[in-house]
Design a protein around this motif. Sequence first.
Motif: not given
Length: 538
Positions: A12, A16, A247
Amino acid sequence: MNSIFLRLYGGLLLALCFIGAITYASVELVNHYRSDLYREAMARGTFYLMAEGYQRYEPAERERWSQVLSKLFNAEISLQNAQALELGYREELHLSDGLVVMRLNDSEGYADILFQLPGEDAYITTRMTKVSEQQARATAVLILNHLSHFPEEEWKPALARLQQHFGYSLSLVGRDSVSLDNEQEQRLNRREVVIALDDSTRRDSSIRIFAPVAQTGMLLMLGPLSLFDQFPIELLLIAGALSLIAVAFATYLQVSPLQRRLKQLDRAVSQLGSGDLGAYANIEGNDAIGQVAATFNGMTAHIRRLIESQREMTRAVSHELRTPVARLRFGLEMLADIESADMRREKLNAMDHDIEQLDQLIDEILTYARLEQGTPNIEFTPVVVAELCEQLREELETIRGDTSITVECASLGLDVEAEERYLHRVLQNLVTNALRYARSSIVMRVQESEGRVLIYVDDDGPGIPEHERERVFKPFARLDKSRHRASGGYGLGLSIVKRIVDWHGGEIRVEESPAGGARFTVELPRTQQEQHVLGRMG
């Protein structure tokens, strides 16, 4: 990275960072494009009026209009042809559509502005270094000059037609309807162009330009002209929404494989719960889920082995016990009919031998059953293999008979991490097994190869046929046809050896010995890297 948390967090975080970089680049690109549109929209109307002025003059007299414009805008303004400007394809398209083209030079801090005279191969060119109030006032003057060519009653329609060339509002308003400060009122009285800034907030900041229209009491109002907003709320909302979607997609890519593997594990557990002992979780990887799957597969293999071992033991034990029990029953029946004390004593000795065999069999069965319950809590300590072999040779000195037992070791100090009593049991079973078949000699050899210790037990007996070499490690396996087994034993010794070797993360195999008999090879790691929780499949 074996941790699920680290995999998710790292994935993640990378997503990001990637999304942030893409979003920033996208916003910059969009803002650059919007700023170009904003500048062109602000300048298009002004240059349209310049072009209109040029077309009112004959070509020979246009230089005069250039001088007027240059003075009005405080910048050099001239006419040039396409060849002198070296126009690109995109520039030609924009100019032919009546748009303004700006050639920005950020390093030098100026912009070259081009505009084509409608229907002519002539282009207005100027270089601007900054946007100033003088340019705003000059635009108002050009609009008033345009209106001066129409009767007063046609001003509003003319202004409406002119509006389509401007990127901001043009209107005629009454002077009384405009709220200005005293200084601005005085400037209007002097027939000057007034610029009013409405700076309520950064986002709402705008400029309005007022110019008196002759003696009519009317004002020409340009604007409000909104300042360019680098980050409009709409664009930020769109970028935020796209970021959330990205996301979510990145999270799905991270979680989906884990969820799929967990479902595979769940199906395997459900199969096992329904009684299917062949359940297998086909999940690869060294993360937590992969380790759980490996443990589950080891557990199911262990359960299958235990059940199969129990079945084999039940069948074999019933068979093994039948013979000595039958002999005991037969002996007891005969004992009642024997009158001679010597024959009675002989029969009692035979019965005592049968009872001893039963006791040995039960002891072997209990030992094997105890070992099959699972891996005990093994305490690995360094064991010098050569010393253990010498100790075993001395222990078997009284029962070896005419068979010689020798120990050969390339390094007397060679050690291995193991449980000494279990390793002793392995060597004892292999050597005593070799004593049953050896003709004259048994050799224990110890070597080291690539971080592993090799222990060979060779005999010069008849050997083991190749097709029987895998079966000898199964419980109650017998290679001879006799149920009494002239060579002795109950077929559990090698099964016990294999189980102990598995606990130590090693391997055992049987081959042909250089002496002509059987060679049992035990291969153990010198150092233990991990616990062998469930052992290996037998």
